[in-house]
Design a protein around this motif. Structure first.
Motif, mmCIF file in Angstrom:
data_model
loop_
_atom_site.group_PDB
_atom_site.id
_atom_site.type_symbol
_atom_site.label_atom_id
_atom_site.label_comp_id
_atom_site.label_asym_id
_atom_site.label_seq_id
_atom_site.Cartn_x
_atom_site.Cartn_y
_atom_site.Cartn_z
ATOM 1 N N VAL A 139 78.064 59.268 63.205
ATOM 2 C CA VAL A 139 77.289 58.697 62.263
ATOM 3 C C VAL A 139 78.021 58.287 61.383
ATOM 4 O O VAL A 139 78.827 57.025 60.482
ATOM 5 C CB VAL A 139 76.161 58.945 61.786
ATOM 6 N N TYR A 177 82.405 56.838 61.003
ATOM 7 C CA TYR A 177 82.161 55.342 61.619
ATOM 8 C C TYR A 177 81.524 54.911 60.541
ATOM 9 O O TYR A 177 82.671 53.873 59.912
ATOM 10 C CB TYR A 177 80.924 55.215 62.763
ATOM 11 N N TRP A 178 80.172 54.726 59.376
ATOM 12 C CA TRP A 178 80.195 53.679 58.489
ATOM 13 C C TRP A 178 80.646 53.996 57.047
ATOM 14 O O TRP A 178 81.221 53.394 56.569
ATOM 15 C CB TRP A 178 78.553 54.019 58.050
ATOM 16 N N ASN A 187 83.620 56.637 68.114
ATOM 17 C CA ASN A 187 82.507 57.151 66.800
ATOM 18 C C ASN A 187 81.443 57.080 67.197
ATOM 19 O O ASN A 187 80.635 57.471 67.588
ATOM 20 C CB ASN A 187 83.570 57.387 66.097
ATOM 21 N N ALA A 188 81.417 55.710 67.690
ATOM 22 C CA ALA A 188 80.026 54.898 68.081
ATOM 23 C C ALA A 188 79.796 55.532 69.318
ATOM 24 O O ALA A 188 78.053 55.873 69.471
ATOM 25 C CB ALA A 188 79.942 53.407 67.724
ATOM 26 N N VAL A 247 78.081 58.747 69.348
ATOM 27 C CA VAL A 247 77.141 59.341 68.653
ATOM 28 C C VAL A 247 76.181 59.028 69.853
ATOM 29 O O VAL A 247 75.189 59.695 70.220
ATOM 30 C CB VAL A 247 76.383 58.326 67.689
ATOM 31 N N ARG A 305 77.503 50.042 67.772
ATOM 32 C CA ARG A 305 77.763 49.662 66.307
ATOM 33 C C ARG A 305 76.837 49.545 65.207
ATOM 34 O O ARG A 305 76.558 49.894 64.709
ATOM 35 C CB ARG A 305 79.459 48.832 65.721
ATOM 36 N N VAL A 308 74.103 52.657 65.672
ATOM 37 C CA VAL A 308 75.294 53.407 64.116
ATOM 38 C C VAL A 308 74.992 53.150 62.591
ATOM 39 O O VAL A 308 74.749 53.528 61.598
ATOM 40 C CB VAL A 308 75.852 53.688 64.547
ATOM 41 N N GLU A 309 75.550 51.613 62.363
ATOM 42 C CA GLU A 309 75.043 51.292 60.957
ATOM 43 C C GLU A 309 73.529 51.504 60.793
ATOM 44 O O GLU A 309 73.302 52.111 59.380
ATOM 45 C CB GLU A 309 75.837 50.202 61.021
ATOM 46 N N MET A 320 71.711 53.544 62.298
ATOM 47 C CA MET A 320 71.325 55.143 61.567
ATOM 48 C C MET A 320 72.176 55.456 60.281
ATOM 49 O O MET A 320 70.898 56.547 59.446
ATOM 50 C CB MET A 320 72.356 56.022 62.999
#
Length: 586
Positions: A420, A423-424, A471-472, A475, A525, A528-529, A531
């Motif tokens: 997480v 990614y972010w 990565n998304a 998750v 995406r 996950v954003e 999260m």
């Protein structure tokens, strides 16, 4: 290993003569034809420089409340004095010069010696070696694995953030050396030989037999041109030998730091994709076959060499069970992904510090930029972004430290939070650095400011060790196959429930979205954003000043947020947000 000659300052060059006659400077007095008294040449007059920020130099990069509070909270308060020492060095004029020289005088590949013998060596400027020497000496490589103190990995994370603020290219080999140790432990015999040298605090460059060196650096060779992220499509082949070693044949597409001593490499064995240890120099001192075809011509990260090596009857040792290469190397990937989060948080913080330093000194329309309402909104918004990134990065580092000590809930949290955060935070770095650069206007677009180098580095961590999509999707994989990771993530959010209604509402909405669906990949995406934002909100509500948590929840979890920085809603304490930026920017 041969190095570039030291860079010296070129001698001053005389200005052209104003009249074309030899020896007459343009700055010389002008004499009239009648022999009158000389008068000054208006063209030679200099101008007084005003309304420019002084150089940001000679400060302590570690003098940062967000970083110091997080380090203390995650169990590494004992490292404060050492961190300040690293911080003062990182902010020094000398180290800023090292960084500039290491990027301007890029690595050079020497494939052959003068006699035609294959050598495959990479030359670096002395300043690159100076940066590496400090990093390894300060324990930012493999040293934490030999340190039994609780918080050792958090201390290393904080040091990595502070030191990489000076220059990020050399952080790549440092990071891979740190990350190689847990993967190598899958082969206890190899770990017994190499781990003491990978955890050494001695930087010992040059290609020599590992047993004759005081410290080693490690790298990895995973991707190939036909597969990239899809490492199961790799075509490099491994064949076992009667003596228990293996021989590799194949071509890797993106192997950074080819001058390192050891590499963990994925190759196809009879039992499936497997992990192998490939040394550049064999124990008897002979060169292993590691043909560097070329160095990559990259957007940024110019001080670091990235290459395409070819293996041909290359000697290797199996690491972990045959056919389980991905599972074996995943511990290394987890650690390098953590370093991507740390590096991006550091990059955001470094750019913000430069921006705030500029706007505190620059005046427009009769007032300092920092006092202009819209600029205050921009830098306050960047400050919130930076604090959220740093706080999350250190929380993940704390989970890594406790997971190494047997805490299973922290291990489960680490599994999800690393992906997480990777990614972010890495996605936010390019946008944040671009906005900080814009705060300097044209000065920020000038190479001398250092901001263009920060900007070129910014997209890298989003690509390295798995792009945003990888990565998304990772998750989603963890959510479906490792329910304990979701439970650990949920427990982290629940710890803040009731403290802020906006966070509570965002968490309720997110819980509904965490239910598996047939089109989950399409919206991965966005999920996950959310999260990441809810996790950052939970951390800030519990640990940051009220003004910071309020601004984050108001702008990231509720309301109508604009897409650009500088769109914080009214009613927030912007002065408190800006005050969280390191005092060195003052």
């Amino acid at each position: 290993m041969t190095a570039h000659p030291a860079v010296s300052t070129p001698p001053a060059v005389a200005a052209p003569a104003s009249s074309g006659s030899p020896g007459t400077s343009a700055a010389a007095p002008v004499t009239t034809s009648a022999g009158a008294a000389p008068r000054s040449n208006p063209a030679a007059r200099t101008h007084e420089v005003t309304n420019q920020a002084p150089p940001l130099v000679g400060h302590d990069v570690a003098d940062d409340a967000v970083l110091l509070e997080g380090m203390e909270r995650e169990g590494a308060g004992w490292y404060v004095e050492d961190l300040h020492r690293v911080g003062r060095l990182a902010g020094s004029e000398e180290v800023q010069r090292w960084a500039e020289e290491a990027n301007r005088c890029e690595p050079l590949l020497r494939t052959h010696d003068r006699y035609g013998n294959r050598i495959d060596e990479v030359e670096f400027h002395p300043s690159y070696h100076s940066l590496m020497d400090v990093a390894i000496r300060e324990g930012l490589g493999g040293a934490p694995w030999a340190d039994d103190r609780p918080g050792a990995h958090v201390a290393r994370a904080a040091g990595f953030m502070v030191w990489s603020s000076a220059e990020q290219g050399h952080a790549c080999p440092v990071s891979m050396t740190y990350a190689a140790v847990p993967a190598l432990r899958s082969a206890p015999g190899l770990a017994a030989v190499y781990e003491p040298l990978l955890t050494s605090r001695t930087y010992d460059p040059g290609l020599r037999a590992p047993g004759r060196k005081r410290g080693l650096l490690a790298g990895m060779g995973m991707t190939e041109k036909q597969g990239g992220t899809d490492v199961r499509a790799n075509t490099t082949v491994a064949v076992e030998q009667p003596d228990g070693t293996w021989r590799l044949r194949g071509h890797k597409w993106f192997t950074s730091a080819p001058m390192n001593d050891l590499f963990l490499v994925l190759a196809q064995a009879p039992g499936g994709l497997s992990c192998f240890l490939v040394p550049r120099v064999l124990p008897d001192g002979s060169r292993n076959t590691f043909r560097i075809q070329r160095l990559k011509d990259k957007l940024g990260n110019r001080s670091n060499a990235s290459s395409e090596p070819e293996f041909d009857d290359t000697v290797a040792w199996l690491v972990g069970p045959e056919g389980q290469g991905v599972r074996t190397i995943i511990d290394m990937v987890t650690m390098t992904r953590l370093d991507c989060v740390l590096g991006s948080a550091s990059g955001i913080r470094t750019a913000l510090t430069q921006a705030v330093h500029h706007v505190r000194h620059r005046s427009v329309f009769g007032a300092k930029l920092i006092d202009q309402p819209l600029m205050r909104n921009v830098v306050a918004d960047l400050s919130v972004e930076s604090e959220a990134a740093t706080t999350l990065a250190l929380r993940v580092a704390g989970a890594a430290d406790r997971a190494q000590r047997g805490d299973m809930q922290e291990r489960a949290f680490l599994r999800l939070a690393t992906a997480v955060g990777k990614y972010w935070v890495c996605k936010r770095q390019p946008a944040a650095v671009a906005e900080a650069l814009e705060c300097l206007g044209g000065n920020g677009y000038d190479e001398a400011s250092g901001m263009p180098r920060l900007y070129r580095e910014a997209p890298l961590n989003g690509i390295w060790e798995g792009s945003g999509n990888v990565n998304a999707l990772d998750v989603l994989r963890a959510l479906s196959k490792e329910p304990d990771s979701l439970e650990a993530y949920g427990a982290e959010i629940e710890a803040a429930v009731g403290a802020d209604a906006r966070l509570d509402a965002a968490w309720r909405q997110l819980r509904a979205e965490l239910v598996p669906s047939d089109d989950a990949a399409l919206g991965a995406r966005r999920l996950v954003e959310r999260m990441a934002l809810v996790l950052q909100g939970s951390l800030l509500v519990r640990h940051a000043p009220t003004a910071v948590a309020d601004a984050f929840c108001a702008s990231r979890l509720a309301g109508d947020r604009g897409l650009a920085f500088g769109t914080l809603p009214t009613g927030l304490d912007l002065a408190a947000l800006i005050a969280r930026v390191p005092a060195a920017a003052g």
